[in-house]
Design an enzyme around this catalytic site. Sequence first.
Site, PDB file in Angstrom:
ATOM      1  N   LYS A 203       0.845  -1.215   0.000  1.00  0.00           N
ATOM      2  CA  LYS A 203       0.000   0.000   0.000  1.00  0.00           C
ATOM      3  C   LYS A 203       0.877   1.261   0.000  1.00  0.00           C
ATOM      4  O   LYS A 203       0.475   2.304  -0.497  1.00  0.00           O
ATOM      5  CB  LYS A 203      -1.028  -0.034   1.132  1.00  0.00           C
ATOM      6  CG  LYS A 203      -0.503   0.065   2.563  1.00  0.00           C
ATOM      7  CD  LYS A 203      -0.306   1.479   3.049  1.00  0.00           C
ATOM      8  CE  LYS A 203       0.389   1.522   4.392  1.00  0.00           C
ATOM      9  NZ  LYS A 203       0.957   2.844   4.707  1.00  0.00           N
ATOM     10  N   ARG A 267       3.171   9.922   4.629  1.00  0.00           N
ATOM     11  CA  ARG A 267       4.550  10.164   4.227  1.00  0.00           C
ATOM     12  C   ARG A 267       4.777   9.746   2.771  1.00  0.00           C
ATOM     13  O   ARG A 267       5.412  10.452   1.990  1.00  0.00           O
ATOM     14  CB  ARG A 267       5.526   9.319   5.073  1.00  0.00           C
ATOM     15  CG  ARG A 267       5.942   9.931   6.359  1.00  0.00           C
ATOM     16  CD  ARG A 267       6.058   8.875   7.435  1.00  0.00           C
ATOM     17  NE  ARG A 267       4.724   8.628   7.938  1.00  0.00           N
ATOM     18  CZ  ARG A 267       4.207   9.259   8.990  1.00  0.00           C
ATOM     19  NH1 ARG A 267       4.936  10.062   9.692  1.00  0.00           N
ATOM     20  NH2 ARG A 267       2.963   9.052   9.362  1.00  0.00           N
TER      21      ARG A 267
HETATM   22  N1  LIG Z   1       4.007   7.271  11.164  1.00  0.00           N
HETATM   23  C1  LIG Z   1       2.892   6.532  11.128  1.00  0.00           C
HETATM   24  O1  LIG Z   1       1.774   7.040  11.228  1.00  0.00           O
HETATM   25  C2  LIG Z   1       2.990   5.064  10.983  1.00  0.00           C
HETATM   26  C3  LIG Z   1       4.203   4.459  10.718  1.00  0.00           C
HETATM   27  N2  LIG Z   1       4.249   3.096  10.594  1.00  0.00           N
HETATM   28  C4  LIG Z   1       5.513   2.444  10.361  1.00  0.00           C
HETATM   29  O2  LIG Z   1       6.370   2.657  11.480  1.00  0.00           O
HETATM   30  C5  LIG Z   1       7.734   2.527  11.064  1.00  0.00           C
HETATM   31  C6  LIG Z   1       8.525   3.693  11.641  1.00  0.00           C
HETATM   32  O3  LIG Z   1       8.131   4.849  10.932  1.00  0.00           O
HETATM   33  P1  LIG Z   1       7.853   6.273  11.591  1.00  0.00           P
HETATM   34  O4  LIG Z   1       7.751   6.194  13.051  1.00  0.00           O
HETATM   35  O5  LIG Z   1       6.702   6.858  10.836  1.00  0.00           O
HETATM   36  O6  LIG Z   1       9.195   7.019  11.223  1.00  0.00           O
HETATM   37  P2  LIG Z   1       9.409   8.573  11.049  1.00  0.00           P
HETATM   38  O7  LIG Z   1       9.463   8.851   9.600  1.00  0.00           O
HETATM   39  O8  LIG Z   1       8.460   9.335  11.902  1.00  0.00           O
HETATM   40  O9  LIG Z   1      10.850   8.752  11.699  1.00  0.00           O
HETATM   41  C7  LIG Z   1      11.986   8.243  11.102  1.00  0.00           C
HETATM   42  C8  LIG Z   1      12.685   7.328  12.077  1.00  0.00           C
HETATM   43  O10 LIG Z   1      13.739   6.706  11.374  1.00  0.00           O
HETATM   44  C9  LIG Z   1      14.952   6.887  12.090  1.00  0.00           C
HETATM   45  N3  LIG Z   1      16.074   6.999  11.165  1.00  0.00           N
HETATM   46  C10 LIG Z   1      16.193   7.855  10.130  1.00  0.00           C
HETATM   47  N4  LIG Z   1      17.376   7.677   9.512  1.00  0.00           N
HETATM   48  C11 LIG Z   1      17.994   6.675  10.181  1.00  0.00           C
HETATM   49  C12 LIG Z   1      19.242   6.014  10.022  1.00  0.00           C
HETATM   50  N5  LIG Z   1      20.085   6.345   9.037  1.00  0.00           N
HETATM   51  N6  LIG Z   1      19.554   5.020  10.887  1.00  0.00           N
HETATM   52  C13 LIG Z   1      18.703   4.667  11.871  1.00  0.00           C
HETATM   53  N7  LIG Z   1      17.497   5.262  12.074  1.00  0.00           N
HETATM   54  C14 LIG Z   1      17.162   6.249  11.230  1.00  0.00           C
HETATM   55  C15 LIG Z   1      14.764   8.193  12.829  1.00  0.00           C
HETATM   56  O11 LIG Z   1      15.658   8.254  13.901  1.00  0.00           O
HETATM   57  P3  LIG Z   1      16.262   9.692  14.326  1.00  0.00           P
HETATM   58  O12 LIG Z   1      15.092  10.532  14.687  1.00  0.00           O
HETATM   59  O13 LIG Z   1      17.157   9.361  15.469  1.00  0.00           O
HETATM   60  O14 LIG Z   1      16.987  10.222  13.126  1.00  0.00           O
HETATM   61  C16 LIG Z   1      13.304   8.062  13.264  1.00  0.00           C
HETATM   62  O15 LIG Z   1      13.193   7.271  14.401  1.00  0.00           O
HETATM   63  C17 LIG Z   1       7.707   2.482   9.533  1.00  0.00           C
HETATM   64  O16 LIG Z   1       7.833   1.151   9.108  1.00  0.00           O
HETATM   65  C18 LIG Z   1       6.309   2.991   9.180  1.00  0.00           C
HETATM   66  O17 LIG Z   1       5.830   2.467   7.972  1.00  0.00           O
HETATM   67  C19 LIG Z   1       3.137   2.317  10.718  1.00  0.00           C
HETATM   68  C20 LIG Z   1       1.929   2.865  10.979  1.00  0.00           C
HETATM   69  C21 LIG Z   1       1.745   4.274  11.140  1.00  0.00           C
HETATM   70  O1  LIG Z   2       0.880   3.157   7.218  1.00  0.00           O
HETATM   71  C1  LIG Z   2       0.674   4.257   7.642  1.00  0.00           C
HETATM   72  C2  LIG Z   2      -0.619   4.590   8.269  1.00  0.00           C
HETATM   73  O2  LIG Z   2      -1.488   3.467   8.360  1.00  0.00           O
HETATM   74  C3  LIG Z   2       1.732   5.288   7.536  1.00  0.00           C
HETATM   75  O3  LIG Z   2       2.276   5.385   6.230  1.00  0.00           O
HETATM   76  P1  LIG Z   2       2.031   6.738   5.427  1.00  0.00           P
HETATM   77  O4  LIG Z   2       2.466   7.861   6.322  1.00  0.00           O
HETATM   78  O5  LIG Z   2       2.801   6.695   4.178  1.00  0.00           O
HETATM   79  O6  LIG Z   2       0.545   6.798   5.173  1.00  0.00           O
END
Ligand SMILES: NC(=O)C1=CN([C@@H]2O[C@H](COP(=O)(O)OP(=O)(O)OC[C@H]3O[C@@H](n4cnc5c(N)ncnc54)[C@H](OP(=O)(O)O)[C@@H]3O)[C@@H](O)[C@H]2O)C=CC1
Ligand SMILES: O=C(CO)COP(=O)(O)O
Length: 340
Positions: A203, A267
Amino acid sequence: MPQTLKKKISVLEKVAVLGGGSWATALVKILSENKAEVNWWMRNRNDVQHLKEYRHNPRYLSQVSFDLKYVLPSDDIKAVVAASDWVILAVPAAFVQLALADLPEDAFHGKVLISAIKGMIPKENILITDFMERKYHVPNSHQLIIAGPCHAEEVALEKQSYLTIGSHDMPTAERFCELLRNRYVKANPLDDLDGIEYCAVIKNVIALACGIARGLNYGDNFQAVLVSNAMFEIERFLDGIMPIHRDLSGSAYLGDLLVTAYSQFSRNRTFGNMIGRGYTVKSAQVEMNMVAEGYYAVQSIHQLNQKLQVDMPITKAVYHVLYERISPTMEFEILKDKLR
Ligand SMILES: NC(=O)C1=CN([C@@H]2O[C@H](COP(=O)(O)OP(=O)(O)OC[C@H]3O[C@@H](n4cnc5c(N)ncnc54)[C@H](OP(=O)(O)O)[C@@H]3O)[C@@H](O)[C@H]2O)C=CC1
Ligand SMILES: O=C(CO)COP(=O)(O)O
């Protein structure tokens, strides 16, 4: 003893959350408000210090304030995992190996492992649950995944949200749902670990396509057709790789696709939009400051499909744009003739 009183004096659940980004922050909010003991690992020592002093994550969802009676921030991943019975992985897939590098292979023994990640290990092209089974010997039966249409930003705002907990072990999934349910979060278990996990990966690729289309000035009419064609694409892929009967109209599948395809918080859609408007991959990554999993996922899905050979025109178009530098305008001219 009355039921409510019994619940109040139940043993404190110990949960590790690994990751410092938006989703980790939202999960810590939900769990700690439910009075679980949350051992929260983030890689950046300054962020840990900031959290301890000011009770906020300085860089993600910084409006959320934490009760440090329940939230224990640390940059010591070994101690955090050792102190917990449930371990949630919430770092982007591309950084999982790096994040876990200090842990021994038996670190997760006797614990329930939960992936909140919607991505695959790049180059190896394997799901997070499969990686954790191979590298850390956590059987699939001890793993859960957190899925469903839910953006961290809306959790921060306490908007009504739904999560699906994928598992092969329904009683454990139900216990985990109990840790998540609150006034604004409903959680339900579902017995399709791999199907939900693959769907959550693809997705993101579709959200990139939606963003690119927007950036190229395609309208709502086109996007509606793009999303409905995407459901067939997802179905063909899942039937090829993990064929069981599943209802893809459920919120862990169609719901997750819809939120990512249409939400202002997505994102992947935002990243795609920049590409459609002419940004390079590098400049879009720098500007976003968050991780678009779909960028890595499209390569994995494209490579997996070299073997499966199912028809995936949307994935192919996104792959061509991001990895073969074909102009989005040209690629979407080709794609638009393939949609029905
Ligand atoms: N955001 C959402 O609403 C949702 C996200 N997810 C999933 O959760 C997972 C985490 O995403 P999300 O929380 O959104 O991440 P974000 O995009 O909010 O944040 C990025 C994260 O990646 C880390 N990061 C970036 N560059 C590096 C690097 N080179 N090495 C190690 N760590 C790094 C950052 O650490 P730092 O800050 O220390 O740089 C930070 O913790 C993903 O798989 C996403 O698909 C699932 C459902 C909902
Ligand atoms: O999977 C997510 C929310 O269900 C987060 O990914 P996106 O921020 O790309 O939508």
